[in-house]
Design a protein around this motif. Structure first.
Motif, PDB file in Angstrom:
ATOM      1  N   TYR A 108      -8.747  24.170 -14.532  1.00 14.83           N
ATOM      2  CA  TYR A 108      -9.340  22.883 -14.141  1.00 14.83           C
ATOM      3  C   TYR A 108     -10.091  22.961 -12.811  1.00 14.83           C
ATOM      4  CZ  TYR A 108      -6.559  21.198 -18.001  1.00 14.83           C
ATOM      5  OH  TYR A 108      -6.032  21.021 -19.255  1.00 14.83           O
ATOM      6  N   ALA A 109     -10.311  24.161 -12.309  1.00 12.91           N
ATOM      7  CA  ALA A 109     -10.952  24.314 -10.998  1.00 12.91           C
ATOM      8  C   ALA A 109     -12.354  23.726 -10.973  1.00 12.91           C
ATOM      9  CB  ALA A 109     -10.988  25.792 -10.601  1.00 12.91           C
ATOM     10  N   ASP A 110     -13.097  23.873 -12.072  1.00 17.52           N
ATOM     11  CA  ASP A 110     -14.461  23.341 -12.104  1.00 17.52           C
ATOM     12  C   ASP A 110     -14.471  21.814 -12.093  1.00 17.52           C
ATOM     13  OD1 ASP A 110     -13.333  23.360 -14.708  1.00 17.52           O
ATOM     14  OD2 ASP A 110     -15.317  23.282 -15.644  1.00 17.52           O
ATOM     15  N   LYS A 111     -13.547  21.197 -12.834  1.00 16.66           N
ATOM     16  CA  LYS A 111     -13.490  19.729 -12.897  1.00 16.66           C
ATOM     17  C   LYS A 111     -13.166  19.142 -11.523  1.00 16.66           C
ATOM     18  CE  LYS A 111     -11.858  17.567 -16.503  1.00 16.66           C
ATOM     19  NZ  LYS A 111     -10.970  17.105 -17.612  1.00 16.66           N
ATOM     20  N   ILE A 112     -12.209  19.778 -10.827  1.00 18.09           N
ATOM     21  CA  ILE A 112     -11.846  19.313  -9.489  1.00 18.09           C
ATOM     22  C   ILE A 112     -12.994  19.560  -8.520  1.00 18.09           C
ATOM     23  CG2 ILE A 112     -10.278  19.723  -7.541  1.00 18.09           C
ATOM     24  CD1 ILE A 112      -8.079  20.265  -9.678  1.00 18.09           C
ATOM     25  N   MET A 164       0.845  -1.198   0.000  1.00 11.52           N
ATOM     26  CA  MET A 164       0.000   0.000   0.000  1.00 11.52           C
ATOM     27  C   MET A 164       0.876   1.242   0.000  1.00 11.52           C
ATOM     28  SD  MET A 164      -2.972   1.015   2.732  1.00 11.52           S
ATOM     29  CE  MET A 164      -3.840   2.561   2.567  1.00 11.52           C
ATOM     30  N   SER A 165       0.561   2.205  -0.859  1.00 10.53           N
ATOM     31  CA  SER A 165       1.363   3.424  -0.975  1.00 10.53           C
ATOM     32  C   SER A 165       1.267   4.251   0.294  1.00 10.53           C
ATOM     33  CB  SER A 165       0.875   4.254  -2.165  1.00 10.53           C
ATOM     34  OG  SER A 165       0.993   3.516  -3.349  1.00 10.53           O
ATOM     35  N   HIS A 166       2.379   4.938   0.574  1.00 12.24           N
ATOM     36  CA  HIS A 166       2.389   5.841   1.714  1.00 12.24           C
ATOM     37  C   HIS A 166       1.511   7.053   1.421  1.00 12.24           C
ATOM     38  CE1 HIS A 166       3.825   7.901   5.249  1.00 12.24           C
ATOM     39  NE2 HIS A 166       4.128   8.948   4.507  1.00 12.24           N
ATOM     40  N   THR A 167       0.743   7.494   2.396  1.00  9.70           N
ATOM     41  CA  THR A 167      -0.101   8.685   2.251  1.00  9.70           C
ATOM     42  C   THR A 167       0.513   9.826   3.035  1.00  9.70           C
ATOM     43  OG1 THR A 167      -2.084   7.319   1.985  1.00  9.70           O
ATOM     44  CG2 THR A 167      -2.416   9.617   2.595  1.00  9.70           C
ATOM     45  N   TYR A 168       0.727  10.943   2.357  1.00  8.34           N
ATOM     46  CA  TYR A 168       1.337  12.119   2.981  1.00  8.34           C
ATOM     47  C   TYR A 168       0.238  13.025   3.523  1.00  8.34           C
ATOM     48  CZ  TYR A 168       5.501  10.538   0.544  1.00  8.34           C
ATOM     49  OH  TYR A 168       6.572   9.783   0.102  1.00  8.34           O
ATOM     50  N   HIS A 169       0.420  13.501   4.740  1.00 11.29           N
ATOM     51  CA  HIS A 169      -0.614  14.319   5.379  1.00 11.29           C
ATOM     52  C   HIS A 169      -0.124  15.744   5.617  1.00 11.29           C
ATOM     53  CE1 HIS A 169      -4.194  15.168   7.762  1.00 11.29           C
ATOM     54  NE2 HIS A 169      -3.403  15.837   8.576  1.00 11.29           N
ATOM     55  N   TYR A 170      -0.998  16.708   5.309  1.00 14.67           N
ATOM     56  CA  TYR A 170      -0.740  18.124   5.584  1.00 14.67           C
ATOM     57  C   TYR A 170      -1.991  18.741   6.190  1.00 14.67           C
ATOM     58  CZ  TYR A 170       3.368  17.686   2.588  1.00 14.67           C
ATOM     59  OH  TYR A 170       4.574  17.301   2.054  1.00 14.67           O
ATOM     60  N   ASP A 171      -1.783  19.827   6.915  1.00 13.49           N
ATOM     61  CA  ASP A 171      -2.946  20.563   7.417  1.00 13.49           C
ATOM     62  C   ASP A 171      -3.736  21.159   6.249  1.00 13.49           C
ATOM     63  OD1 ASP A 171      -2.424  20.125  10.169  1.00 13.49           O
ATOM     64  OD2 ASP A 171      -0.832  21.616  10.079  1.00 13.49           O
ATOM     65  N   SER A 175       2.769  17.192 -10.259  1.00 10.44           N
ATOM     66  CA  SER A 175       1.858  16.397  -9.433  1.00 10.44           C
ATOM     67  C   SER A 175       0.421  16.765  -9.799  1.00 10.44           C
ATOM     68  CB  SER A 175       2.139  16.681  -7.954  1.00 10.44           C
ATOM     69  OG  SER A 175       1.376  15.840  -7.129  1.00 10.44           O
ATOM     70  N   GLU A 176      -0.194  15.961 -10.636  1.00  7.50           N
ATOM     71  CA  GLU A 176      -1.516  16.268 -11.176  1.00  7.50           C
ATOM     72  C   GLU A 176      -2.618  15.567 -10.389  1.00  7.50           C
ATOM     73  OE1 GLU A 176      -3.965  16.039 -15.430  1.00  7.50           O
ATOM     74  OE2 GLU A 176      -1.855  15.425 -15.326  1.00  7.50           O
ATOM     75  N   PHE A 177      -3.590  16.354  -9.937  1.00  8.73           N
ATOM     76  CA  PHE A 177      -4.758  15.797  -9.245  1.00  8.73           C
ATOM     77  C   PHE A 177      -5.473  14.822 -10.182  1.00  8.73           C
ATOM     78  CE2 PHE A 177      -9.295  15.726  -8.490  1.00  8.73           C
ATOM     79  CZ  PHE A 177      -9.404  15.598  -7.109  1.00  8.73           C
ATOM     80  N   LYS A 178      -5.763  13.625  -9.662  1.00 10.65           N
ATOM     81  CA  LYS A 178      -6.474  12.623 -10.448  1.00 10.65           C
ATOM     82  C   LYS A 178      -7.884  12.373  -9.924  1.00 10.65           C
ATOM     83  CE  LYS A 178      -3.410  11.645 -13.568  1.00 10.65           C
ATOM     84  NZ  LYS A 178      -3.670  11.990 -14.979  1.00 10.65           N
ATOM     85  N   LYS A 179      -7.992  12.163  -8.609  1.00 11.16           N
ATOM     86  CA  LYS A 179      -9.313  11.903  -8.044  1.00 11.16           C
ATOM     87  C   LYS A 179      -9.253  12.042  -6.528  1.00 11.16           C
ATOM     88  CE  LYS A 179      -8.653   6.895  -7.606  1.00 11.16           C
ATOM     89  NZ  LYS A 179      -9.157   5.548  -7.917  1.00 11.16           N
ATOM     90  N   THR A 194      -2.861  11.683  -6.829  1.00  9.48           N
ATOM     91  CA  THR A 194      -2.219  12.358  -7.953  1.00  9.48           C
ATOM     92  C   THR A 194      -1.474  11.311  -8.774  1.00  9.48           C
ATOM     93  OG1 THR A 194      -0.047  12.798  -6.956  1.00  9.48           O
ATOM     94  CG2 THR A 194      -1.842  14.328  -6.396  1.00  9.48           C
ATOM     95  N   ASN A 195      -0.834  11.749  -9.844  1.00 17.25           N
ATOM     96  CA  ASN A 195      -0.039  10.837 -10.663  1.00 17.25           C
ATOM     97  C   ASN A 195       1.266  10.437  -9.971  1.00 17.25           C
ATOM     98  OD1 ASN A 195       0.763  13.564 -10.970  1.00 17.25           O
ATOM     99  ND2 ASN A 195       1.971  13.037 -12.765  1.00 17.25           N
TER     100      ASN A 195
END
Length: 405
Positions: A204-208, A1-8, A175-179, A187-188
């Motif tokens: 791309y603000a509306d798509k996101i 499982m990929s590591h998930t990075y957390h930020y505020d 680093s492109e937002f995917k879902k 991201t990719n």
């Protein structure tokens, strides 16, 4: 499982709005962790780095708009930032000229809007106009805006990046937002979680936003803006020279613009683009975007909403350089039309369309909930407004995280 990075806080988009918000968050909440996700390899690769660099004064906008609310303070704050960081500013001012009696009435309306918005703006006679810029031509009167100026937008954004890196903001480029799924941002490159997400993704603000349940009945329709550069640096234009715009649409008409280096440009076009990054030829072609945008542009053409048919036809004609230059010849006395001979790199305006009314949205639009905020329609004068707009968003809209370290 990929590591998930957390930020505020995670901000999507390293344009001027995303950078300004990161700056404001860092100043208000210095203990919080902030990351900016950007699909390009550096900041300001789209509208924020390719706009005209004009710092607007704020007299075009109705007094009840966010644009009017933040333009005057944004202009002042941007100039202060540039002064503090040794970024050059061309304090050239601007005149808006009229061609006939109808446009003269437009000048009075612009003056009224300016005064309501707290803008330093003045209706002047032709004698005063000649003192300010002997090249400018007008009918009876002109509108003078001493606080309009020019900067290099790329320099501003690059300096912001340097400051943010120094203060611990993490930039994730390419680093492109995917879902978004189960509160995880994919991201990719990596995957992330955060306490609060800010969508400042421009084109791309509306798509996101739709992945978060927002931007319903709204879609970004891209418009490509091109300028022609004047090849003689010894021109005698002293100030920005603009026509009276059609206040029912968000475009300001073909005008003379001075850059921060005092280079002269003519433009822009406002050509309906066929996909979001339709800068030139078939570069960045996206079939899905093409089909979607053609659908709405065809609908606008058939229904002729906001006179789109006339706009589209007039913009296509501007591909003829001689025709384009001729559109602005009435603004000035001494420019040789043959010397407007070099097209600059175009920018794309991320213009939001209301798909129910088929009208262009005229103001900035912000949608939010307790987990995310989405900045839609951050078009001109968003660059000018950016610092003041960011201050408002952080103070009044964005969730405050009391982070303990």
């Amino acid at each position: 499982m990929s590591h998930t990075y957390h930020y505020d806080y995670i901000i999507i988009g390293a344009g001027i709005i995303g950078l300004s918000i990161a700056k404001e968050l860092g100043e208000k909440f210095p203990k919080c962790s902030i990351a900016i996700l950007e699909k390009e390899d550096d900041v300001a690769k789209h509208a924020s780095g390719l706009n005209s660099g004009v710092l607007h004064a704020g007299f075009y906008y109705t007094s009840d708009s966010l644009k009017a609310r933040f333009c005057v303070d944004g202009n002042r704050l941007m100039k202060a930032f540039c002064k503090e960081n040794n970024i050059p500013v061309n304090h050239c001012g601007k005149v808006v000229i009229a061609s006939n009696e109808e446009e003269l009435q437009g000048l009075y309306e612009l003056e009224n809007r300016g005064r309501r918005n707290g803008v330093d703006v003045e209706l002047i006679d032709l004698v005063r106009l000649k003192e300010i810029d002997s090249n400018a031509k007008s009918y009876q009167k002109a509108l003078y805006s001493p606080n309009t100026a020019s900067v290099d937008p790329k320099l501003v954004c690059t300096k912001l990046k340097e400051i943010l890196v120094e203060h611990g903001v993490k930039f994730e480029f390419s680093s492109e937002f995917k879902k978004k799924k189960n509160n995880i941002i994919y991201t990719n490159q990596k995957q992330y979680t955060c306490e609060y997400l800010i969508n400042a993704a421009g084109l791309y603000a509306d798509k996101i936003a739709r992945q978060f349940g927002f931007a319903k009945n709204r879609i970004i329709i891209p418009f490509r803006g091109n300028y022609l550069k004047y090849s003689n640096s010894n021109h005698t234009i002293k100030t920005h020279i603009y026509p009276v715009p059609n206040l029912l649409n968000p475009f300001l008409g073909v005008h003379y613009t001075l850059t921060v280096k005092n280079e002269l440009k003519l433009g822009p076009t406002a050509t309906p683009a066929l996909w979001r990054e339709n800068y030139k030829g078939l570069s960045n072609f996206n079939f899905q975007e093409f089909i979607q945008i053609i659908y709405y542009e065809t609908k606008l053409f058939l229904f002729n909403s906001f006179h789109f048919r006339r706009l589209a036809i007039s913009e296509i004609k501007k591909y003829n350089r001689k025709h384009f230059v001729k559109l602005a010849q009435h603004l000035s006395n001494n420019c040789n039309p043959d010397l407007f001979d070099t097209w600059t790199k175009p920018g794309i305006r991320a213009q939001l369309l209301n798909t129910k009314t088929l009208k262009l949205e005229m103001d900035f639009i912000v949608e939010k909930d307790e987990h995310s905020l989405h900045i839609l329609n951050a078009v001109s004068p968003a660059f000018t407004c950016s610092f003041a707009f960011a201050s408002y968003l952080v103070s009044e809209k964005i969730k405050k995280i009391q982070h303990k370290k």
